[in-house]
Design an enzyme around this catalytic site. Sequence first.
Site, mmCIF file in Angstrom:
data_model
loop_
_atom_site.group_PDB
_atom_site.id
_atom_site.type_symbol
_atom_site.label_atom_id
_atom_site.label_comp_id
_atom_site.label_asym_id
_atom_site.label_seq_id
_atom_site.Cartn_x
_atom_site.Cartn_y
_atom_site.Cartn_z
ATOM 1 N N THR A 23 17.536 40.131 4.597
ATOM 2 C CA THR A 23 18.287 41.240 3.999
ATOM 3 C C THR A 23 19.014 42.034 5.033
ATOM 4 O O THR A 23 18.073 43.082 5.649
ATOM 5 C CB THR A 23 17.925 41.927 2.888
ATOM 6 O OG1 THR A 23 16.689 42.768 3.400
ATOM 7 C CG2 THR A 23 17.186 41.082 1.605
ATOM 8 N N ASN B 166 20.362 45.224 5.958
ATOM 9 C CA ASN B 166 20.424 46.717 5.390
ATOM 10 C C ASN B 166 21.407 47.478 6.012
ATOM 11 O O ASN B 166 21.584 47.812 6.980
ATOM 12 C CB ASN B 166 18.979 47.397 5.743
ATOM 13 C CG ASN B 166 17.833 47.001 5.039
ATOM 14 O OD1 ASN B 166 17.500 45.493 5.184
ATOM 15 N ND2 ASN B 166 17.036 47.686 4.329
ATOM 16 N N GLU C 174 20.505 46.242 0.377
ATOM 17 C CA GLU C 174 20.337 44.914 1.161
ATOM 18 C C GLU C 174 20.993 43.827 0.868
ATOM 19 O O GLU C 174 21.256 43.444 -0.450
ATOM 20 C CB GLU C 174 18.644 44.707 0.837
ATOM 21 C CG GLU C 174 17.795 46.152 1.090
ATOM 22 C CD GLU C 174 16.454 45.499 1.332
ATOM 23 O OE1 GLU C 174 15.972 44.630 1.848
ATOM 24 O OE2 GLU C 174 15.671 46.017 0.209
#
Length: 293
Positions: free
Chosen positions: A170, A172, A227
């Site tokens: 993910t 961020n 995310e």
Amino acid sequence: MLDRAAELFESTGTLGNAQCVRFLCTDVTDLKPYQGPFDAAVFNDTLATEHDSAVAIRAATLLCRPGSTVVVSQRLDDPGTALPSMDVAEYIADLPLEAAAVAVDGKTMDGEGGVAAAKTASGARTEDCCGGSCWTFEVPPLYAMRNKVEMRAPVVSGFGRGSRQMGVPTANMDPAVLAAELSGMRRGVYFGFARLPDDTDQSAWEKCVINVGQRPTFADGDGVTIEVHVLKDFTRDFYGETMECVALGYLRPEMKFAGLSQLVGRIMTDIGLARNALDAECFTRAVVDGQNV
Ligand code: ADP
Ligand code: MG
């Protein structure tokens, strides 16, 4: 009541007694995802007396397919009995529900017409003649949000929660530069499109799933994380680069899971739902033409 209902159908087996119709006597929180999805959920004078009303309506909502209806009908002033305390607005605040268009006295009242009715329980509420209230919500078709949210921010380091180890890296996005966008967003799971505008090879919009999370406040941001898992193999990291992301749909609230396998299972469900919904032309148009869905 179930027996009476079953009489309307030809056979009364527990499975498949009519196409797509089954009768179960169970608690909504014990239903499994494979037993859904459902076209409607109706709490008929039951929500206020659930063991945990918020958990019950969340379970029902997450079992309902996009475009389905969730109804809460409740007597609130039965003379002689204690009033059940119930805050429907609070229960549904982070659920993928909108006030539905409801018919009152033969006229259709659009839930959107009322003051700030979208997402609020008041726009969904009607009173009946005997002291009861009824709220009618809809799981939006394709989980589409009324207003998309556009975000643009540098990709920062995460917190070593092991997203990559779970197979879902993910990116961020820096929450510090997205305070305005975040202020109107629920904590939960969204989907949309993302791209790296400064990389000529990766500047096309790709499908993504977005988690807006709340975590205990630390020095950065507001204790919020954004995310973005892009449904594409980039074959490289892109920390420090600018990412653009458009959130178009809202799937579910932030939830606690009993263990890692349940969490990963639900993430895979989120990815599947997002991938399917985002094939719809309205979403592509929303991101290309810059309009709402
Ligand atoms: P962190 O905890 O630092 O965010 P992750 O394990 O979540 O680490 O990995 C995220 C990083 O992986 C992103 O910042 C990005 O540089 C890289 N990455 C590679 N492919 C993807 C992808 N498809 N989606 C999101 N991030 C990706
Ligand atoms: Mg991450």
